[in-house]
Design a protein around this motif. Structure first.
Motif, PDB file in Angstrom:
ATOM      1  N   ASN A 127     -18.873  35.068  20.419  1.00  0.00           N
ATOM      2  CA  ASN A 127     -17.727  35.423  21.267  1.00  0.00           C
ATOM      3  C   ASN A 127     -16.557  35.973  20.451  1.00  0.00           C
ATOM      4  OD1 ASN A 127     -17.159  32.999  19.987  1.00  0.00           O
ATOM      5  ND2 ASN A 127     -16.041  32.133  21.722  1.00  0.00           N
ATOM      6  N   VAL A 128     -16.809  36.361  19.188  1.00  0.00           N
ATOM      7  CA  VAL A 128     -15.756  36.877  18.304  1.00  0.00           C
ATOM      8  C   VAL A 128     -16.039  38.332  17.971  1.00  0.00           C
ATOM      9  CG1 VAL A 128     -14.604  36.632  16.080  1.00  0.00           C
ATOM     10  CG2 VAL A 128     -15.327  34.585  17.323  1.00  0.00           C
ATOM     11  N   PHE A 129     -15.043  39.185  18.240  1.00  0.00           N
ATOM     12  CA  PHE A 129     -15.130  40.604  17.871  1.00  0.00           C
ATOM     13  C   PHE A 129     -14.446  40.815  16.524  1.00  0.00           C
ATOM     14  CE2 PHE A 129     -14.901  40.364  22.518  1.00  0.00           C
ATOM     15  CZ  PHE A 129     -16.076  41.016  22.877  1.00  0.00           C
ATOM     16  N   ASN A 130     -14.783  41.901  15.870  1.00  0.00           N
ATOM     17  CA  ASN A 130     -14.196  42.224  14.569  1.00  0.00           C
ATOM     18  C   ASN A 130     -13.740  43.685  14.589  1.00  0.00           C
ATOM     19  OD1 ASN A 130     -15.351  42.066  11.078  1.00  0.00           O
ATOM     20  ND2 ASN A 130     -13.323  42.145  11.931  1.00  0.00           N
ATOM     21  N   SER A 131     -12.478  43.917  14.191  1.00  0.00           N
ATOM     22  CA  SER A 131     -11.959  45.276  14.181  1.00  0.00           C
ATOM     23  C   SER A 131     -10.903  45.397  13.096  1.00  0.00           C
ATOM     24  CB  SER A 131     -11.348  45.630  15.539  1.00  0.00           C
ATOM     25  OG  SER A 131     -10.771  46.918  15.515  1.00  0.00           O
ATOM     26  N   PRO A 132     -10.767  46.563  12.452  1.00  0.00           N
ATOM     27  CA  PRO A 132      -9.750  46.743  11.408  1.00  0.00           C
ATOM     28  C   PRO A 132      -8.320  46.661  11.949  1.00  0.00           C
ATOM     29  CG  PRO A 132     -11.452  48.426  11.251  1.00  0.00           C
ATOM     30  CD  PRO A 132     -11.654  47.730  12.553  1.00  0.00           C
ATOM     31  N   SER A 133      -8.135  46.964  13.238  1.00  0.00           N
ATOM     32  CA  SER A 133      -6.790  46.935  13.803  1.00  0.00           C
ATOM     33  C   SER A 133      -6.861  46.704  15.304  1.00  0.00           C
ATOM     34  CB  SER A 133      -6.051  48.250  13.526  1.00  0.00           C
ATOM     35  OG  SER A 133      -6.684  49.324  14.195  1.00  0.00           O
ATOM     36  N   ARG A 179     -11.833  46.058  27.905  1.00  0.00           N
ATOM     37  CA  ARG A 179     -12.004  45.309  26.664  1.00  0.00           C
ATOM     38  C   ARG A 179     -11.769  43.805  26.842  1.00  0.00           C
ATOM     39  NH1 ARG A 179     -15.144  46.470  22.634  1.00  0.00           N
ATOM     40  NH2 ARG A 179     -14.398  48.010  21.164  1.00  0.00           N
ATOM     41  N   LEU A 180     -10.811  43.458  27.677  1.00  0.00           N
ATOM     42  CA  LEU A 180     -10.514  42.038  27.884  1.00  0.00           C
ATOM     43  C   LEU A 180     -11.567  41.361  28.752  1.00  0.00           C
ATOM     44  CD1 LEU A 180      -6.625  41.997  28.295  1.00  0.00           C
ATOM     45  CD2 LEU A 180      -7.980  41.405  26.280  1.00  0.00           C
ATOM     46  N   GLY A 181     -12.309  42.121  29.491  1.00  0.00           N
ATOM     47  CA  GLY A 181     -13.433  41.566  30.245  1.00  0.00           C
ATOM     48  C   GLY A 181     -13.068  40.447  31.199  1.00  0.00           C
ATOM     49  N   GLY A 182     -11.935  40.557  31.887  1.00  0.00           N
ATOM     50  CA  GLY A 182     -11.541  39.536  32.849  1.00  0.00           C
ATOM     51  C   GLY A 182     -10.640  38.453  32.301  1.00  0.00           C
ATOM     52  N   CYS A 183     -10.390  38.431  30.999  1.00  0.00           N
ATOM     53  CA  CYS A 183      -9.477  37.440  30.415  1.00  0.00           C
ATOM     54  C   CYS A 183      -8.053  37.750  30.865  1.00  0.00           C
ATOM     55  CB  CYS A 183      -9.568  37.463  28.892  1.00  0.00           C
ATOM     56  SG  CYS A 183     -11.189  36.985  28.245  1.00  0.00           S
ATOM     57  N   ARG A 184      -7.322  36.724  31.315  1.00  0.00           N
ATOM     58  CA  ARG A 184      -5.991  36.950  31.858  1.00  0.00           C
ATOM     59  C   ARG A 184      -4.884  36.227  31.101  1.00  0.00           C
ATOM     60  NH1 ARG A 184      -6.462  39.854  36.630  1.00  0.00           N
ATOM     61  NH2 ARG A 184      -4.289  40.337  36.149  1.00  0.00           N
ATOM     62  N   ILE A 208      -9.794  31.584  13.512  1.00  0.00           N
ATOM     63  CA  ILE A 208     -10.821  32.138  14.395  1.00  0.00           C
ATOM     64  C   ILE A 208     -12.023  31.202  14.475  1.00  0.00           C
ATOM     65  CG2 ILE A 208     -12.506  34.002  14.658  1.00  0.00           C
ATOM     66  CD1 ILE A 208      -9.776  34.900  15.495  1.00  0.00           C
ATOM     67  N   SER A 209     -12.438  30.679  13.334  1.00  0.00           N
ATOM     68  CA  SER A 209     -13.609  29.799  13.292  1.00  0.00           C
ATOM     69  C   SER A 209     -13.341  28.486  14.019  1.00  0.00           C
ATOM     70  CB  SER A 209     -14.004  29.514  11.839  1.00  0.00           C
ATOM     71  OG  SER A 209     -14.328  30.719  11.160  1.00  0.00           O
ATOM     72  N   GLN A 210     -12.136  27.933  13.838  1.00  0.00           N
ATOM     73  CA  GLN A 210     -11.802  26.669  14.487  1.00  0.00           C
ATOM     74  C   GLN A 210     -11.721  26.797  16.015  1.00  0.00           C
ATOM     75  OE1 GLN A 210      -8.262  24.925  12.716  1.00  0.00           O
ATOM     76  NE2 GLN A 210      -8.926  25.545  10.667  1.00  0.00           N
ATOM     77  N   LEU A 211     -11.288  27.965  16.465  1.00  0.00           N
ATOM     78  CA  LEU A 211     -11.083  28.149  17.905  1.00  0.00           C
ATOM     79  C   LEU A 211     -12.305  28.685  18.639  1.00  0.00           C
ATOM     80  CD1 LEU A 211      -7.502  29.729  17.914  1.00  0.00           C
ATOM     81  CD2 LEU A 211      -8.122  27.408  18.621  1.00  0.00           C
ATOM     82  N   CYS A 224     -12.958  34.364  24.252  1.00  0.00           N
ATOM     83  CA  CYS A 224     -13.175  35.521  23.379  1.00  0.00           C
ATOM     84  C   CYS A 224     -12.077  35.576  22.324  1.00  0.00           C
ATOM     85  CB  CYS A 224     -13.168  36.833  24.175  1.00  0.00           C
ATOM     86  SG  CYS A 224     -14.524  37.017  25.342  1.00  0.00           S
ATOM     87  N   GLN A 225     -12.405  36.135  21.147  1.00  0.00           N
ATOM     88  CA  GLN A 225     -11.425  36.297  20.084  1.00  0.00           C
ATOM     89  C   GLN A 225     -11.640  37.638  19.397  1.00  0.00           C
ATOM     90  OE1 GLN A 225     -10.052  32.561  17.853  1.00  0.00           O
ATOM     91  NE2 GLN A 225     -12.223  32.157  18.168  1.00  0.00           N
ATOM     92  N   LEU A 226     -10.545  38.110  18.794  1.00  0.00           N
ATOM     93  CA  LEU A 226     -10.617  39.325  17.986  1.00  0.00           C
ATOM     94  C   LEU A 226     -10.130  38.992  16.582  1.00  0.00           C
ATOM     95  CD1 LEU A 226     -10.968  42.365  17.512  1.00  0.00           C
ATOM     96  CD2 LEU A 226      -8.626  42.676  18.381  1.00  0.00           C
TER      97      LEU A 226
END
Length: 253
Positions: A241-247, A106-111, A217-220, A226-228
């Motif tokens: 580059n922004v994902f959306n999830s209830p939790s 899920r993080l796709g290489g983000c560290r 989220i919009s500012q960043l 990537c953002q959730l």
């Protein structure tokens, strides 16, 4: 052996030729003393020199045949893959991934990950609630521990007073999130406004940010890989580059 017999025949032949040349050279020297004319001397001397060189050449031992090269040693296997590649490999049961493998995928290489507390890690969703209590969502404890093992994780929140900070740290510590060493109290950051939270994320140069505020989220979105956006309501026109999830736990499932 056939090779040894061939070498002996060659040596015997060289010896016979050498003896014949020696006799021939003796005869030529005798001839030189009987015929002392300049022409005869020059011819005999030239022939003698040629014979000497030929004799030396034939006396040289034949080169020994080279031994066939021995079998090559097997090459050392490639270096063991790093922990990220190993964790991303398919499990023994391809129908079920481990929590660690899901995190890596899920993080796709983000560290480096930054994550808001309210509404994501805590049951509470407003700073006012945090002034009196903080309750960890049980389903995120294992997930946070795995994220902290895989990458550099920072938790952050906007608070109204010091009591809110104490409640947040106590809840995190009681859940055992500081025991493994992946997440430390020094990596839990507090600020007094959403602007401060945005600043934290940019200063840390996070690869992946998790938040419940659509404004943040919009500012960043221009600065973070990537953002959730954690919300039960869809964020509308979100950046690519922004994902959306209830939790949080539903996103990493």
């Amino acid at each position: 052996m056939p090779g040894l017999a061939a070498d002996q025949d060659t040596v015997s032949l060289v010896r016979r030729v050498s003896r014949a040349l020696n006799r021939r050279l003796t005869d030529l020297v005798g001839l030189l003393f009987h015929h002392k004319s300049a022409g005869s001397l020059g011819a005999v001397a030239g022939f003698a020199i040629a014979v000497v060189f030929a004799w030396k050449f034939l006396r040289s031992s034949p080169a020994r045949p080279r031994r066939p090269p021995g079998p090559k040693r097997p090459l050392v296997g490639p270096a063991a893959p790093d922990s990220a590649a190993r964790d991303a490999a398919e499990p023994a049961n391809p129908g079920k991934l481990t929590t660690r493998q899901i995190v890596v995928k899920r993080l796709g290489g983000c560290r480096k990950v930054t994550c808001q507390l309210l509404g994501v890690v805590f049951e509470e969703i407003t700073p006012q609630e945090l002034q009196t209590h903080a309750t960890i969502r049980p389903s995120v404890v294992e997930l946070l521990l795995e994220i902290a093992k895989y990458c550099d994780l920072y938790l952050m929140e906007t608070v109204l007073d010091d009591k809110s900070e104490e409640n947040a740290l106590l809840a995190l510590e009681s859940a055992g999130l500081f025991k493994t060493g992946g997440l430390m109290k020094e990596k839990v950051l507090f600020c007094s406004s959403e602007v401060g939270r945005t600043s934290f994320v940019r200063q840390l140069e996070a690869d992946f940010h998790i938040d419940t505020s659509l404004d943040i989220i919009s500012q960043l979105s221009r600065f973070i890989r990537c953002q959730l956006f954690v919300s039960s309501i869809e964020g509308g026109q979100l950046a690519g580059n922004v994902f959306n999830s209830p939790s949080l736990e539903q996103f990493f499932s």
